[in-house]
Design an enzyme around this catalytic site. Structure first.
Site, PDB file in Angstrom:
ATOM      1  N   VAL A  12       0.838  -1.208   0.000  1.00 15.89           N
ATOM      2  CA  VAL A  12       0.000   0.000   0.000  1.00 15.89           C
ATOM      3  C   VAL A  12       0.874   1.261   0.000  1.00 15.89           C
ATOM      4  O   VAL A  12       0.602   2.217  -0.741  1.00 15.89           O
ATOM      5  CB  VAL A  12      -0.972   0.002   1.215  1.00 15.89           C
ATOM      6  CG1 VAL A  12      -1.886   1.214   1.161  1.00 15.89           C
ATOM      7  CG2 VAL A  12      -1.806  -1.282   1.258  1.00 15.89           C
ATOM      8  N   ALA A  31      -6.597  19.736  -2.981  1.00 12.56           N
ATOM      9  CA  ALA A  31      -6.276  19.966  -1.571  1.00 12.56           C
ATOM     10  C   ALA A  31      -6.026  21.445  -1.290  1.00 12.56           C
ATOM     11  O   ALA A  31      -6.135  21.893  -0.151  1.00 12.56           O
ATOM     12  CB  ALA A  31      -5.045  19.149  -1.190  1.00 12.56           C
ATOM     13  N   ARG A  43      11.542  -1.645   7.386  1.00 14.13           N
ATOM     14  CA  ARG A  43      12.365  -2.495   8.257  1.00 14.13           C
ATOM     15  C   ARG A  43      13.696  -2.791   7.596  1.00 14.13           C
ATOM     16  O   ARG A  43      14.746  -2.706   8.194  1.00 14.13           O
ATOM     17  CB  ARG A  43      11.626  -3.822   8.452  1.00 14.13           C
ATOM     18  CG  ARG A  43      11.124  -4.061   9.821  1.00 14.13           C
ATOM     19  CD  ARG A  43      10.369  -5.348   9.896  1.00 14.13           C
ATOM     20  NE  ARG A  43       9.639  -5.686   8.683  1.00 14.13           N
ATOM     21  CZ  ARG A  43       8.511  -6.360   8.668  1.00 14.13           C
ATOM     22  NH1 ARG A  43       7.979  -6.778   9.788  1.00 14.13           N
ATOM     23  NH2 ARG A  43       7.895  -6.650   7.541  1.00 14.13           N
ATOM     24  N   VAL A 125     -11.407   0.050   6.070  1.00 18.16           N
ATOM     25  CA  VAL A 125     -12.566  -0.823   5.820  1.00 18.16           C
ATOM     26  C   VAL A 125     -12.894  -0.829   4.323  1.00 18.16           C
ATOM     27  O   VAL A 125     -13.072   0.233   3.716  1.00 18.16           O
ATOM     28  CB  VAL A 125     -13.816  -0.344   6.599  1.00 18.16           C
ATOM     29  CG1 VAL A 125     -14.999  -1.263   6.340  1.00 18.16           C
ATOM     30  CG2 VAL A 125     -13.524  -0.268   8.094  1.00 18.16           C
ATOM     31  N   GLU A 183      -3.361 -10.423   4.299  1.00 20.00           N
ATOM     32  CA  GLU A 183      -2.600  -9.832   5.400  1.00 20.00           C
ATOM     33  C   GLU A 183      -1.263 -10.559   5.546  1.00 20.00           C
ATOM     34  O   GLU A 183      -1.108 -11.687   5.062  1.00 20.00           O
ATOM     35  CB  GLU A 183      -3.383  -9.967   6.707  1.00 20.00           C
ATOM     36  CG  GLU A 183      -4.679  -9.185   6.729  1.00 20.00           C
ATOM     37  CD  GLU A 183      -4.484  -7.712   6.439  1.00 20.00           C
ATOM     38  OE1 GLU A 183      -3.717  -7.045   7.142  1.00 20.00           O
ATOM     39  OE2 GLU A 183      -5.093  -7.214   5.472  1.00 20.00           O
ATOM     40  N   LYS A 198     -12.934  -4.850  10.699  1.00 21.75           N
ATOM     41  CA  LYS A 198     -13.610  -3.808   9.908  1.00 21.75           C
ATOM     42  C   LYS A 198     -15.034  -3.574  10.423  1.00 21.75           C
ATOM     43  O   LYS A 198     -15.493  -2.436  10.527  1.00 21.75           O
ATOM     44  CB  LYS A 198     -13.630  -4.236   8.435  1.00 21.75           C
ATOM     45  CG  LYS A 198     -12.221  -4.296   7.842  1.00 21.75           C
ATOM     46  CD  LYS A 198     -12.179  -5.025   6.518  1.00 21.75           C
ATOM     47  CE  LYS A 198     -10.773  -5.024   5.945  1.00 21.75           C
ATOM     48  NZ  LYS A 198     -10.591  -5.970   4.822  1.00 21.75           N
ATOM     49  N   GLY A 295      -5.730  -4.721  -2.274  1.00 23.43           N
ATOM     50  CA  GLY A 295      -4.784  -4.422  -3.345  1.00 23.43           C
ATOM     51  C   GLY A 295      -4.212  -3.029  -3.122  1.00 23.43           C
ATOM     52  O   GLY A 295      -4.884  -2.148  -2.582  1.00 23.43           O
TER      53      GLY A 295
HETATM   54  P1  NAP Z   1       3.161  -4.897   3.540  1.00 21.63           P
HETATM   55  O1  NAP Z   1       3.232  -5.012   2.056  1.00 21.63           O
HETATM   56  O2  NAP Z   1       3.584  -6.052   4.350  1.00 21.63           O
HETATM   57  O3  NAP Z   1       4.028  -3.615   3.961  1.00 21.63           O
HETATM   58  C1  NAP Z   1       4.322  -3.318   5.285  1.00 21.63           C
HETATM   59  C2  NAP Z   1       5.448  -2.319   5.314  1.00 21.63           C
HETATM   60  O4  NAP Z   1       5.683  -1.943   6.655  1.00 21.63           O
HETATM   61  C3  NAP Z   1       6.768  -2.858   4.770  1.00 21.63           C
HETATM   62  O5  NAP Z   1       7.384  -1.880   4.001  1.00 21.63           O
HETATM   63  C4  NAP Z   1       7.597  -3.145   6.040  1.00 21.63           C
HETATM   64  O6  NAP Z   1       8.983  -2.968   5.852  1.00 21.63           O
HETATM   65  C5  NAP Z   1       7.076  -2.033   6.938  1.00 21.63           C
HETATM   66  N1  NAP Z   1       7.237  -2.359   8.355  1.00 21.63           N
HETATM   67  C6  NAP Z   1       6.632  -3.346   9.049  1.00 21.63           C
HETATM   68  N2  NAP Z   1       7.051  -3.327  10.336  1.00 21.63           N
HETATM   69  C7  NAP Z   1       7.921  -2.311  10.433  1.00 21.63           C
HETATM   70  C8  NAP Z   1       8.705  -1.775  11.494  1.00 21.63           C
HETATM   71  N3  NAP Z   1       8.659  -2.297  12.717  1.00 21.63           N
HETATM   72  N4  NAP Z   1       9.496  -0.708  11.218  1.00 21.63           N
HETATM   73  C9  NAP Z   1       9.550  -0.183   9.982  1.00 21.63           C
HETATM   74  N5  NAP Z   1       8.842  -0.631   8.949  1.00 21.63           N
HETATM   75  C10 NAP Z   1       8.030  -1.685   9.164  1.00 21.63           C
HETATM   76  O7  NAP Z   1       1.682  -4.514   4.008  1.00 21.63           O
HETATM   77  P2  NAP Z   1       0.534  -3.802   3.164  1.00 21.63           P
HETATM   78  O8  NAP Z   1      -0.227  -4.838   2.425  1.00 21.63           O
HETATM   79  O9  NAP Z   1       1.075  -2.634   2.438  1.00 21.63           O
HETATM   80  O10 NAP Z   1      -0.431  -3.328   4.350  1.00 21.63           O
HETATM   81  C11 NAP Z   1      -0.144  -2.209   5.134  1.00 21.63           C
HETATM   82  C12 NAP Z   1      -1.331  -1.883   6.025  1.00 21.63           C
HETATM   83  O11 NAP Z   1      -2.460  -1.622   5.214  1.00 21.63           O
HETATM   84  C13 NAP Z   1      -1.739  -3.023   6.959  1.00 21.63           C
HETATM   85  O12 NAP Z   1      -2.223  -2.481   8.172  1.00 21.63           O
HETATM   86  C14 NAP Z   1      -2.874  -3.699   6.206  1.00 21.63           C
HETATM   87  O13 NAP Z   1      -3.782  -4.349   7.063  1.00 21.63           O
HETATM   88  C15 NAP Z   1      -3.517  -2.495   5.577  1.00 21.63           C
HETATM   89  N6  NAP Z   1      -4.282  -2.770   4.366  1.00 21.63           N
HETATM   90  C16 NAP Z   1      -3.739  -3.498   3.370  1.00 21.63           C
HETATM   91  C17 NAP Z   1      -4.481  -3.742   2.231  1.00 21.63           C
HETATM   92  C18 NAP Z   1      -3.944  -4.555   1.081  1.00 21.63           C
HETATM   93  O14 NAP Z   1      -4.714  -4.849   0.176  1.00 21.63           O
HETATM   94  N7  NAP Z   1      -2.674  -4.913   1.062  1.00 21.63           N
HETATM   95  C19 NAP Z   1      -5.771  -3.215   2.122  1.00 21.63           C
HETATM   96  C20 NAP Z   1      -6.301  -2.462   3.186  1.00 21.63           C
HETATM   97  C21 NAP Z   1      -5.545  -2.247   4.300  1.00 21.63           C
HETATM   98  P3  NAP Z   1       9.825  -3.966   4.904  1.00 21.63           P
HETATM   99  O15 NAP Z   1       9.272  -3.755   3.529  1.00 21.63           O
HETATM  100  O16 NAP Z   1      11.208  -3.507   5.037  1.00 21.63           O
HETATM  101  O17 NAP Z   1       9.547  -5.352   5.423  1.00 21.63           O
HETATM  102  N1  HSE Z   2      -6.438  -8.587   3.582  1.00 20.40           N
HETATM  103  C1  HSE Z   2      -7.481  -7.667   3.356  1.00 20.40           C
HETATM  104  C2  HSE Z   2      -8.494  -8.272   2.412  1.00 20.40           C
HETATM  105  C3  HSE Z   2      -6.940  -6.405   2.775  1.00 20.40           C
HETATM  106  O1  HSE Z   2      -8.217  -9.331   1.839  1.00 20.40           O
HETATM  107  O2  HSE Z   2      -9.565  -7.717   2.250  1.00 20.40           O
HETATM  108  C4  HSE Z   2      -7.944  -5.307   2.714  1.00 20.40           C
HETATM  109  O3  HSE Z   2      -8.282  -4.848   3.987  1.00 20.40           O
END
Ligand code: NAP
Ligand code: HSE
Length: 422
Positions: A12, A31, A43, A125, A183, A198, A295
């Protein structure tokens, strides 16, 4: 000029940086100020990423940087991001987050800490669907009678593929992970917890209910198999993971579980990674919201909308939508045992006389009225598959009946149960 830092530059986070870059002129015009992403925290600095923003692995350096106005938390988890967001707010920064797990546990704490500082969480959500804004603003004139939603893209993607293409559970989960839907720990998705997080956020806006995941009924899709999907198709149902909030008088029920839902219903037609939410208000009637629920790009669209809104208007309303104590003081979350539904039961039993009658008697003893019973043959001539649907009864009744049925010697497997949603 407004400076933004992104904590967590993964699926994201990278999309957020890309949207702010690709649509910079349009977004600045909307904006009223130029928005710049000045830093990202990750990380592992050695990972290859699709972004040009300056990265650090020192979150504190970002949080204590006075030039940063808005901190976008996209790291995932609960405890670590809670500390990060708390510190960002304490340092006077506005916050945007997509983290529903964080909000499921700490939304009221964060509302308190934030005070007048804005916290945006539209992306938390249903991904790209502006459902938070719809509930907080668009439907604020209404008592919310119910919210029913497909709010987990991973589960919906998996159930759709299992139903349409007969793909195995494990293979399709791997695909959803590769597409960036799941996730970090996919048991959150398939176990129903992500949808529950959510639902709890929406229930706070709709009802002011301060519940935690452990307070509500949560079941995932792990036990759905080909037999259930076949039965659903044969009888004109789809299987969906639904998150449901219903108000009845002063009672609220909150639950997440797979349902059998008639194929003719709108929500049954929502397939793949798409999410859909139906909200019924007492004056507006039913409203429906549809869009990509997971996504990078769809989720980042909602994250950027929060950034734009904060730059444009600041905090236009309290985080969870309520300025005064309200009806939540009299609303009661009903216990799981008291929730009513119709149920579908699937049982593998020894094919001999008296088994069907015994099962029917157990249902009768628990005051469960059966709507349909169907017996099917299996590959083994000594084993039959019994499928039955009940009329409305309470969770405590069906649970008791299932435990009595499972104690029968004639039962070959655990009973599989799916609730039927009209
Ligand atoms: P992701 O691809 O796993 O990315 C997480 C990022 O956070 C990575 O860049 C990771 O670093 C960094 N990170 C994690 N722990 C850290 C720490 N302690 N210090 C510094 N950086 C840290 O996750 P994502 O899919 O983008 O999701 C991010 C958030 O959005 C989550 O809360 C998820 O529930 C929410 N979300 C995701 C989606 C989806 O479709 N993916 C949809 C809605 C909401 P590294 O890259 O170095 O490991
Ligand atoms: N893992 C979540 C899903 C991302 O599949 O809907 C969006 O919140």
């Amino acid at each position: 000029m407004v400076n933004v830092a992104i904590i967590g530059v993964g699926t994201v986070g990278q999309s957020v940086a890309k949207i702010l870059e690709d649509n910079k002129t349009l977004i600045s015009a909307r904006a009223g100020k130029e928005i710049n992403v000045v830093k990202g925290a990750v990380r592992d600095l050695s990972k290859k990423r699709n972004t040009t923003i300056a990265l650090t692995d020192n979150i504190d350096e970002v949080l204590s940087d006075d030039s940063i106005d808005i901190v976008v938390e996209l790291m995932g988890g609960v405890d670590e991001p809670f500390k990060v967001v708390k510190k960002a707010l304490t340092n006077g920064k506005a916050v945007v987050t997509a983290n529903k797990a964080l909000l499921a546990y700490h939304r009221y704490d964060l509302q308190e800490i934030a005070g007048a500082l804005p916290i945006g969480y539209e992306a938390s959500v249903a991904g790209g669907i502006p459902i938070i804004n719809a509930l907080k603003v668009g439907l604020s004139a209404n008592q919310i009678m119910s919210i029913k939603g497909i709010m987990n893209g991973t589960c919906n993607y998996m159930l759709t593929k299992m139903s349409q293409e007969g793909v195995s559970f494990d293979a399709i989960l791997k695909e959803a992970q590769e597409l960036g839907y799941a996730e970090a720990d996919p048991t959150f998705d398939i176990g129903g917890f992500d949808a529950a997080h959510k639902l709890l956020i929406l229930a706070s806006i709709a009802y002011g209910i301060d519940a935690k995941p452990e307070d509500i009924l949560i079941e995932g899709i792990e036990n759905i198999n080909g037999h259930d999907i076949e039965f659903a198709k044969e009888f004109g149902y789809s299987i969906k993971l639904l998150a449901i909030a219903k108000k009845s008088g002063n009672n609220i029920e909150l639950r997440v579980h797979p349902v059998l839902i008639k194929e003719s219903q709108m929500i049954a037609k929502i397939d793949g990674v798409m999410n859909g939410v139906s909200v019924i208000g007492d004056f507006v009637g039913e409203t429906l919201y549809y869009g990509a629920g997971a996504g990078g790009d769809a989720t980042a669209s909602a994250v950027v909308s929060d950034i734009v809104e904060i730059v444009r208007a600041g905090q236009s309303s309290p985080m969870l939508g309520f300025k005064k104590p309200h009806e939540s003081q009299i609303l009661k979350l009903i216990s799981t045992d008291e929730i009513e539904s119709e149920y579908y039961l699937r049982m593998r039993v020894q094919d001999k006389s008296g088994v069907l009658a015994t099962i029917a008697q157990i249902c009768a003893d628990n005051e469960i009225s059966l709507e349909t019973i169907l017996q099917k043959t299996t590959d083994d001539k000594n084993i039959a598959m019994l499928l039955c649907a009940t009329h409305l009864c309470k969770e405590k009744q069906i649970k008791q009946a299932i435990s009595e049925i499972e104690a029968l010697e004639a039962l070959e497997d655990k009973v599989s149960m799916i609730r039927i949603e009209e």
